[in-house]
Enzyme design. Structure first.
Site, PDB file in Angstrom:
ATOM      1  N   ARG A 151      32.502 -12.738  19.626  1.00  0.00           N
ATOM      2  CA  ARG A 151      32.399 -14.183  19.914  1.00  0.00           C
ATOM      3  C   ARG A 151      33.459 -14.953  19.126  1.00  0.00           C
ATOM      4  O   ARG A 151      34.081 -15.883  19.644  1.00  0.00           O
ATOM      5  CB  ARG A 151      30.984 -14.680  19.585  1.00  0.00           C
ATOM      6  N   HIS A 155      49.205 -33.966  14.656  1.00  0.00           N
ATOM      7  CA  HIS A 155      48.334 -33.293  15.616  1.00  0.00           C
ATOM      8  C   HIS A 155      48.945 -31.952  16.051  1.00  0.00           C
ATOM      9  O   HIS A 155      48.225 -30.981  16.259  1.00  0.00           O
ATOM     10  CB  HIS A 155      48.101 -34.163  16.850  1.00  0.00           C
ATOM     11  N   LYS A 215      32.548 -21.655  19.265  1.00  0.00           N
ATOM     12  CA  LYS A 215      31.897 -21.944  17.986  1.00  0.00           C
ATOM     13  C   LYS A 215      32.952 -22.539  17.058  1.00  0.00           C
ATOM     14  O   LYS A 215      33.556 -21.832  16.237  1.00  0.00           O
ATOM     15  CB  LYS A 215      31.269 -20.652  17.427  1.00  0.00           C
TER      16      LYS A 215
HETATM   17  N1  PDD Z   1      24.058 -22.164  15.031  1.00  0.00           N
HETATM   18  N2  PDD Z   1      23.671 -23.149  20.011  1.00  0.00           N
HETATM   19  C1  PDD Z   1      24.261 -23.829  19.010  1.00  0.00           C
HETATM   20  C2  PDD Z   1      24.865 -25.154  19.310  1.00  0.00           C
HETATM   21  C3  PDD Z   1      24.284 -23.287  17.716  1.00  0.00           C
HETATM   22  O1  PDD Z   1      24.896 -23.956  16.720  1.00  0.00           O
HETATM   23  C4  PDD Z   1      23.658 -22.033  17.457  1.00  0.00           C
HETATM   24  C5  PDD Z   1      23.660 -21.388  16.103  1.00  0.00           C
HETATM   25  C6  PDD Z   1      23.051 -21.354  18.540  1.00  0.00           C
HETATM   26  C7  PDD Z   1      22.399 -20.002  18.366  1.00  0.00           C
HETATM   27  O2  PDD Z   1      23.350 -18.966  18.228  1.00  0.00           O
HETATM   28  P1  PDD Z   1      23.022 -17.628  17.413  1.00  0.00           P
HETATM   29  O3  PDD Z   1      21.760 -17.061  17.995  1.00  0.00           O
HETATM   30  O4  PDD Z   1      24.188 -16.762  17.646  1.00  0.00           O
HETATM   31  O5  PDD Z   1      22.827 -18.012  15.971  1.00  0.00           O
HETATM   32  C8  PDD Z   1      23.084 -21.941  19.798  1.00  0.00           C
HETATM   33  C9  PDD Z   1      24.259 -21.587  13.733  1.00  0.00           C
HETATM   34  C10 PDD Z   1      23.125 -20.809  13.199  1.00  0.00           C
HETATM   35  C11 PDD Z   1      24.771 -22.669  12.792  1.00  0.00           C
HETATM   36  O6  PDD Z   1      25.628 -23.430  13.228  1.00  0.00           O
HETATM   37  O7  PDD Z   1      24.350 -22.730  11.623  1.00  0.00           O
END
Ligand code: PDD
Length: 286
Positions: A51, A102, A148
């Site tokens: 990911r 930028h 992410k």
């Molecule tokens: N966040 N959706 C969003 C917007 C998130 O930020 C997260 C996780 C998830 C769940 O993903 P996963 O199961 O891979 O943790 C879904 C993490 C924990 C954070 O930002 O702290």
């Protein structure tokens, strides 16, 4: 004092320093991952690194390390800290140029690589017993929620709405369709059927989301991945949130109204048990 990693160095977190010209600081220009660690084994590391690779590719940010190098760095961070169960945070930004512009910096500017770890905050017995509250909001984030990135201002504002209302999460709807939570994925249960929104550009492809759907498939829990309307979510028998740090948690109120009976549902309890069993038999063994 916890041990962190910054650009190849291992040092106490309180001593780590980055430049104010770092593009993570100036532009939110970077990628991150949160990797749960059980009994010192990082859970689904390969999936987290895949990911990460997708996010980096979309950000046009070269991956500074091979999977083997990431694994070694993460192993050192885990070993260098006191807790058996940890939450490893990993971030890569586009580094610090000599000016604020930028435009991407020249290729000679190295990325900033930072890792730290914290004790893994498991849901409390009260949260598991009673479930947690949620509020709802229109999903006003950008159209690349599958990435992410550290640019989390919209998520922070949305999560804070829940906290200000004494709740744990904000459930997001975009044009009448359920997307996810501010920092979690959301599942719906209706008449014994588990529903999950599809993975697309509107949600983060959660690693925990995958585990839940795999457990549902392995244990003959009827489930379907499809778009879920806001009306369906509001009429659900059960709502769950999932993430690496929350595992699977029942949501028992939405905007002050009970979800179903207002108590954690039968399927939530079953999935929680399956998840715990999987954690203790598989995840803890690495
Ligand atoms: N966040 N959706 C969003 C917007 C998130 O930020 C997260 C996780 C998830 C769940 O993903 P996963 O199961 O891979 O943790 C879904 C993490 C924990 C954070 O930002 O702290």
């Amino acid at each position: 004092m916890s041990l962190c990693h910054l650009n190849g160095q291992y040092l106490p977190l309180a001593e780590a320093r980055v430049s104010p010209l770092d593009r993570g600081f100036l532009f939110g220009d970077g990628a991150y991952e949160v990797i749960p660690v059980y009994s010192r084994h990082p859970f689904r590391l390969a999936e987290h690194l895949t990911r990460l690779e997708s996010t980096l590719a979309a950000l046009r940010l070269p991956n500074p390390h091979s999977a083997a190098e990431w694994s070694e760095i993460i192993g050192k961070i885990i070993a260098g800290n006191a807790w058996d169960d940890q939450s490893v945070y990993l971030q890569i930004t586009r580094g610090a140029d000599a000016v604020r512009k930028h435009a991407f910096p020249p290729a000679s500017v190295p990325p900033t690589v930072f890792l730290m770890t914290e004790p893994l905050p498991s849901p409390t017995p009260a949260q598991l017993e009673n479930g947690v509250g949620a509020v709802s909001a229109e999903d006003d984030r950008w159209l690349h929620c599958e990435l992410k990135t550290v640019a989390l201002l919209a998520n922070c504002l949305l999560r804070q709405r829940a906290l200000d209302a004494g709740c744990a999460e904000t459930i997001l709807f975009r044009d009448g369709v359920l997307t996810e939570g501010a920092a979690s994925n959301i599942f719906v249960v209706k008449n014994g059927l588990l529903l999950a929104p599809p993975k697309n550009h509107l949600i983060l492809p959660g690693i925990t989301y995958d585990v839940i759907l795999e457990l549902a498939a392995a244990h003959a829990v009827p489930h379907e991945v499809r778009n879920i309307s806001e009306a369906e979510a509001r009429a659900a028998d059960e709502l769950w949130m999932s993430s690496s740090t929350k595992e699977v948690l029942p949501i028992t109120t939405l905007d002050g109204q009970p979800v179903g009976t207002g108590r954690p549902g039968a399927l939530a309890r079953r999935m929680h048990a399956l998840y715990q069993d999987f954690k203790n038999t598989v995840m803890r063994r690495g």
